[in-house]
Design an enzyme around this catalytic site. Structure first.
Site, mmCIF file in Angstrom:
data_model
loop_
_atom_site.group_PDB
_atom_site.id
_atom_site.type_symbol
_atom_site.label_atom_id
_atom_site.label_comp_id
_atom_site.label_asym_id
_atom_site.label_seq_id
_atom_site.Cartn_x
_atom_site.Cartn_y
_atom_site.Cartn_z
ATOM 1 C CG ASP A 1 9.658 -24.409 9.418
ATOM 2 O OD1 ASP A 1 9.677 -24.881 10.574
ATOM 3 O OD2 ASP A 1 9.194 -23.289 9.156
ATOM 4 C CD GLU B 1 0.266 -21.525 5.618
ATOM 5 O OE1 GLU B 1 -0.749 -20.850 5.826
ATOM 6 O OE2 GLU B 1 1.015 -21.897 6.542
ATOM 7 C CD GLN C 1 -3.355 -28.010 7.775
ATOM 8 O OE1 GLN C 1 -2.413 -28.333 7.078
ATOM 9 N NE2 GLN C 1 -4.014 -26.880 7.587
ATOM 10 N NE ARG D 1 -18.584 -26.674 -4.965
ATOM 11 C CZ ARG D 1 -19.146 -26.475 -6.151
ATOM 12 N NH1 ARG D 1 -18.398 -26.074 -7.179
ATOM 13 N NH2 ARG D 1 -20.440 -26.681 -6.337
ATOM 14 N NE ARG E 1 2.302 -17.144 15.312
ATOM 15 C CZ ARG E 1 2.739 -18.352 14.984
ATOM 16 N NH1 ARG E 1 3.989 -18.671 15.188
ATOM 17 N NH2 ARG E 1 1.912 -19.236 14.461
ATOM 18 N NE ARG F 1 5.366 -19.361 10.079
ATOM 19 C CZ ARG F 1 4.580 -18.490 10.697
ATOM 20 N NH1 ARG F 1 4.362 -17.314 10.162
ATOM 21 N NH2 ARG F 1 4.016 -18.783 11.841
ATOM 22 C CG ASP G 1 13.161 -19.952 12.132
ATOM 23 O OD1 ASP G 1 12.269 -19.129 12.324
ATOM 24 O OD2 ASP G 1 14.074 -19.836 11.303
ATOM 25 N NE ARG H 1 5.461 -36.992 35.632
ATOM 26 C CZ ARG H 1 4.328 -37.641 35.400
ATOM 27 N NH1 ARG H 1 4.329 -38.688 34.599
ATOM 28 N NH2 ARG H 1 3.209 -37.260 35.983
ATOM 29 C CD GLU I 1 -5.780 -37.412 -8.440
ATOM 30 O OE1 GLU I 1 -6.151 -36.645 -7.533
ATOM 31 O OE2 GLU I 1 -5.926 -38.653 -8.400
ATOM 32 C CB THR J 1 6.960 -25.819 14.275
ATOM 33 O OG1 THR J 1 6.239 -25.432 13.078
ATOM 34 C CG2 THR J 1 8.321 -26.326 13.843
ATOM 35 C CG ASP K 1 5.075 -24.667 9.863
ATOM 36 O OD1 ASP K 1 3.917 -25.096 9.691
ATOM 37 O OD2 ASP K 1 5.324 -23.507 10.238
ATOM 38 N N GLY L 1 3.661 -21.024 17.291
ATOM 39 C CA GLY L 1 2.433 -21.792 17.052
ATOM 40 C C GLY L 1 2.432 -23.080 17.865
HETATM 41 O O1 F6P Z 1 4.011 -22.286 12.201
HETATM 42 C C1 F6P Z 1 2.837 -23.001 12.383
HETATM 43 C C2 F6P Z 1 1.707 -22.384 11.578
HETATM 44 O O2 F6P Z 1 0.541 -23.156 11.807
HETATM 45 C C3 F6P Z 1 1.973 -22.247 10.089
HETATM 46 O O3 F6P Z 1 1.804 -23.458 9.393
HETATM 47 C C4 F6P Z 1 0.989 -21.184 9.724
HETATM 48 O O4 F6P Z 1 1.430 -20.468 8.573
HETATM 49 C C5 F6P Z 1 0.990 -20.281 10.927
HETATM 50 O O5 F6P Z 1 1.461 -21.060 12.014
HETATM 51 C C6 F6P Z 1 -0.344 -19.701 11.276
HETATM 52 O O6 F6P Z 1 -0.156 -18.845 12.354
HETATM 53 P P1 F6P Z 1 -1.350 -18.224 13.215
HETATM 54 O O7 F6P Z 1 -1.917 -19.316 14.067
HETATM 55 O O8 F6P Z 1 -0.698 -17.167 14.017
HETATM 56 O O9 F6P Z 1 -2.368 -17.733 12.237
#
Ligand code: F6P
Length: 323
Positions: free
Chosen positions: A130, A223, A255, A247, A72, A172, A103, A25, A188, A126, A128, A11
């Site tokens: 992570d 998510e 993002q 909502r 990917r 992710r 990763d 550079r 909250e 990334t 994330d 991503g």
């Molecule tokens: O790893 C980055 C990320 O944006 C995650 O936060 C998300 O779950 C995933 O990639 C979404 O992937 P794609 O753009 O392939 O839908």
């Protein structure tokens, strides 16, 4: 070493361009030739290489996305795909690579070096956050700022209509974006996969807030917290709790875009210089990360996301401060 390649994979993340610029550079500064690989490992298998000079990375430090494109790649997971890439790299005279990704990128690089004998250095890119071996990944800070800007705006309408909002954020299977944006936006409640809350817990926190005269609520949902995401959480809460109109907002790929923050530009530049100079000095198959503001190299075999700990104490702080 005379010639290296740089690629972005997985991503995209804001700050990847600042990383590409710094790799190119730094390599030129040390007298090396550099090529960019387009579309990550897919481009590596196809020999989709472009020569990079200092001018080719002008005016990109501030831009989101990646000028090299990303993918990917399924094909690169196979031995045939890796052997294809090895041939293309050898034909082009490339002796080492700097990889910007997550990763999956580093797992691929480790397997590839075993099959091909071609080595790389990595930079964590990334949103994330992570990856084990760095306190921050490139793009995470920008993503957090994008999320809090969106949540601040939703807060205005939530307060005006006295509503309950469930806001889903990316990450992710990790809760870093949710936890830290939730704390920064005064949510909250924050639901993350690393600390499971029951629907009854969520309702208890809303009820406690109402007793203190709160009339609108923001609940940040990672998510990865529930297979159905924020819609499923909202449905389950709404089945048991009827006192507030609710909502759901899914912030989504917004993002991943936008100009990188100052923090991400500096992080990308520092890590790219460290990874490139490390490669030139003979380091291999390691990710350059930042821990306690110091450059640290971690072998690709250890950068797995499952080794990363989240600071659950922040969740307690967020709950205490939002009451
Ligand atoms: O790893 C980055 C990320 O944006 C995650 O936060 C998300 O779950 C995933 O990639 C979404 O992937 P794609 O753009 O392939 O839908």
């Amino acid at each position: 070493m005379k010639k290296i390649a740089v690629l972005t994979s997985g991503g995209d993340a804001p700050g990847m361009n600042a990383g590409i610029r710094a790799v190119v550079r730094t390599a030129i500064f040390h007298g090396l030739e550099v090529v960019g690989v387009r579309r990550g490992y897919d481009g590596l298998m196809r020999g989709d290489f472009i020569p990079m000079d200092s001018h080719s990375v002008s005016d990109i430090i501030q831009r989101g996305g990646t000028i090299l494109k990303t993918a990917r790649s399924e094909g690169f997971r196979t031995k045939e795909g890796m052997l294809e890439a090895k041939s293309r790299i050898e034909e082009a005279g490339i002796e080492g690579m700097v990889l910007i990704g997550g990763d999956g990128t580093f797992k691929g690089a480790k397997d590839f070096s075993e099959i091909s004998g071609i080595h790389s250095m990595g930079i964590p890119g990334t949103i994330d956050n992570d990856l084990y071996g760095t306190d921050y990944t490139i793009g995470y800070d920008t993503a957090l700022n994008t999320v809090i800007e969106a949540v601040d705006k939703i807060r205005d309408t939530a307060a005006s209509h006295q509503r309950l909002f469930f806001i889903e954020v990316m990450g992710r299977d990790a809760g870093f974006i949710a936890l830290n944006s939730g704390l920064a936006a005064g949510a909250e409640d924050i639901l993350i996969p690393e600390a499971r809350s029951s629907i009854d817990d969520v309702i208890k926190r809303i009820e406690a807030g109402r007793k203190r005269n709160k009339t609108s609520f923001i609940i940040i949902v990672a998510e990865g917290d529930d297979p159905g995401g924020a819609y499923e959480i909202a449905k389950q809460v709404n089945e048991k709790y009827h006192y507030l109109e609710s909502r759901v907002t899914v912030i989504g790929h917004m993002q991943r875009g936008g100009n990188p923050t100052c923090f991400d530009r500096i992080l990308a530049s520092r890590l790219a210089v460290a990874a490139t100079e490390g490669l030139i000095a003979g380091r291999k198959n390691e990710m350059a990360g930042l821990i306690n503001n110091q450059i640290v190299f971690t072998p690709f075999s250890k950068t797995h996301k499952h080794l990363v700990d989240i600071n659950e104490g922040l969740l307690n702080i967020a709950h205490m401060l939002s009451t």
